[in-house]
Motif scaffolding. Sequence first.
Motif, short mmCIF file in Angstrom:
data_model
loop_
_atom_site.label_atom_id
_atom_site.label_comp_id
_atom_site.label_asym_id
_atom_site.label_seq_id
_atom_site.Cartn_x
_atom_site.Cartn_y
_atom_site.Cartn_z
N PRO A 136 0.83 -1.21 0.00
CA PRO A 136 0.00 0.00 0.00
C PRO A 136 0.86 1.26 0.00
CG PRO A 136 -0.65 -1.52 1.76
CD PRO A 136 0.67 -2.00 1.23
N CYS A 137 0.34 2.30 -0.60
CA CYS A 137 0.96 3.62 -0.56
C CYS A 137 -0.12 4.63 -0.21
CB CYS A 137 1.60 3.97 -1.90
SG CYS A 137 2.28 5.66 -1.94
N LYS A 138 0.13 5.41 0.82
CA LYS A 138 -0.79 6.47 1.23
C LYS A 138 -0.23 7.81 0.80
CE LYS A 138 -2.51 8.85 5.35
NZ LYS A 138 -2.47 8.90 6.83
N LEU A 139 -1.08 8.66 0.22
CA LEU A 139 -0.66 10.00 -0.18
C LEU A 139 -1.60 11.03 0.43
CD1 LEU A 139 -2.74 11.18 -2.66
CD2 LEU A 139 -1.71 9.23 -3.80
N GLN A 140 -1.04 12.20 0.73
CA GLN A 140 -1.83 13.32 1.24
C GLN A 140 -1.86 14.43 0.20
OE1 GLN A 140 -0.54 12.70 5.92
NE2 GLN A 140 -0.77 14.79 5.18
N ASP A 188 2.27 15.93 -3.47
CA ASP A 188 1.68 14.95 -2.59
C ASP A 188 2.79 14.19 -1.88
OD1 ASP A 188 2.53 13.48 -4.74
OD2 ASP A 188 0.72 12.29 -4.99
N SER A 189 2.43 13.28 -1.02
CA SER A 189 3.39 12.50 -0.24
C SER A 189 3.21 11.02 -0.55
CB SER A 189 3.17 12.74 1.26
OG SER A 189 1.84 12.38 1.62
N HIS A 190 4.14 10.18 -0.05
CA HIS A 190 4.07 8.74 -0.30
C HIS A 190 4.60 7.99 0.91
CE1 HIS A 190 4.19 10.73 -4.21
NE2 HIS A 190 3.46 9.73 -4.65
N GLU A 191 3.68 7.36 1.65
CA GLU A 191 4.03 6.50 2.79
C GLU A 191 3.72 5.06 2.39
OE1 GLU A 191 2.85 8.01 6.81
OE2 GLU A 191 1.67 9.39 5.60
N PRO A 195 -5.02 5.77 9.03
CA PRO A 195 -6.00 6.72 8.49
C PRO A 195 -5.78 8.15 8.97
CG PRO A 195 -6.99 5.46 10.26
CD PRO A 195 -5.63 4.87 10.03
N PHE A 196 -4.82 8.35 9.86
CA PHE A 196 -4.59 9.66 10.45
C PHE A 196 -3.55 10.43 9.63
CE2 PHE A 196 -5.51 6.57 13.83
CZ PHE A 196 -6.76 7.05 14.20
N ASP A 197 -3.94 11.60 9.14
CA ASP A 197 -3.04 12.40 8.32
C ASP A 197 -2.06 13.16 9.20
OD1 ASP A 197 -4.41 11.46 6.17
OD2 ASP A 197 -5.47 13.32 5.75
N ARG A 198 -0.92 13.50 8.60
CA ARG A 198 0.16 14.17 9.33
C ARG A 198 0.21 15.64 8.89
NH1 ARG A 198 3.63 10.28 11.55
NH2 ARG A 198 3.32 8.18 10.75
N PRO A 199 -0.10 16.58 9.77
CA PRO A 199 -0.04 17.99 9.38
C PRO A 199 1.35 18.44 8.98
CG PRO A 199 -0.40 17.75 11.76
CD PRO A 199 -0.57 16.40 11.17
N GLU A 200 2.39 17.79 9.51
CA GLU A 200 3.74 18.19 9.14
C GLU A 200 4.03 17.90 7.66
OE1 GLU A 200 4.33 14.17 11.39
OE2 GLU A 200 2.92 15.85 11.33
N TRP A 210 -7.16 15.76 2.08
CA TRP A 210 -7.60 14.37 2.04
C TRP A 210 -6.40 13.46 1.80
CZ3 TRP A 210 -7.93 17.68 -2.04
CH2 TRP A 210 -7.44 17.25 -3.29
N HIS A 211 -6.64 12.16 1.94
CA HIS A 211 -5.60 11.20 1.59
C HIS A 211 -6.21 10.08 0.76
CE1 HIS A 211 -7.04 8.94 5.23
NE2 HIS A 211 -6.81 7.92 4.43
N GLY A 212 -5.36 9.42 0.01
CA GLY A 212 -5.76 8.27 -0.77
C GLY A 212 -4.80 7.12 -0.53
N ILE A 213 -5.23 5.91 -0.88
CA ILE A 213 -4.37 4.73 -0.75
C ILE A 213 -4.46 3.92 -2.04
CG2 ILE A 213 -3.93 2.59 0.51
CD1 ILE A 213 -5.12 3.86 2.97
#
Length: 237
Positions: free
Chosen positions: A75-79, A149-152, A159-164, A188-191
């Motif tokens: 999985p990859c989560k993006l904000q 965007d970001s990539h975790e 499900p908790f987004d990171r304000p940083e 928002w975020h997506g996976i």
Amino acid sequence: TEACVDPRDAIARLPEHLARRHGVAFRFGCAVLGADLPEVRTSEGTIRAPRLYVCTGHDTRALFPDAYAGGGLRPCKLQMMRTRPQPAGWRLGPMLAAGLTLGHYEGFRDCPSLPGLLRRFADTLPEYGRWGIHVLVSQTEAGALTLGDSHEYGDAVTPFDRPEIDALILAYLGRFFDAPSMEIAERWHGIYLKGDGPWFVARPAPGVTAVTGLGGAGMTLSMGLAERVVARDEEGE
């Protein structure tokens, strides 16, 4: 040679277009429970179909979970963020990206100076590498700016987004871009799933094809990939 569409608008219009143009029947809110073709069991009864395509995004556990083993899928989560519409009809014009993007997309890997650039990013922008951040800007028809965007990566994404992460994106954006209004209206975020290749295709049972793992490029590649996969299935008959 590129077009930018608002996914929220395009995806909402797509079912009506496919139903009108191609006679596609949609069943929203209908869960598929299992399949033994030509029968597909659903929460609304049994459907008979000669072929089944399983396109469940990042959910690989609902149907044919064994089919996804060995594909290197993770999985990859993006904000992402979106501003309010820009005032007085201000238009961005082309979609924008900056230096960090060179380190993200595989299309740049043949650039001979890329290793040196990546070392510079690691030395001067380590937090961006930690969260897989590169910065893109586009504008919707209504005038709002979409920012990301970001990539975790990995099963530990939450499900908790990171304000940083949002703060880092906005700080880097400020290095090369400005607009009349940068007030953030939505976050928002997506996976999605990313695998060892550009996409993942498996055929776990006769007449069944599972497709996923487009690494965040699903809205761009899905129509062409669908055409290719269906054509190969028909050639194999």
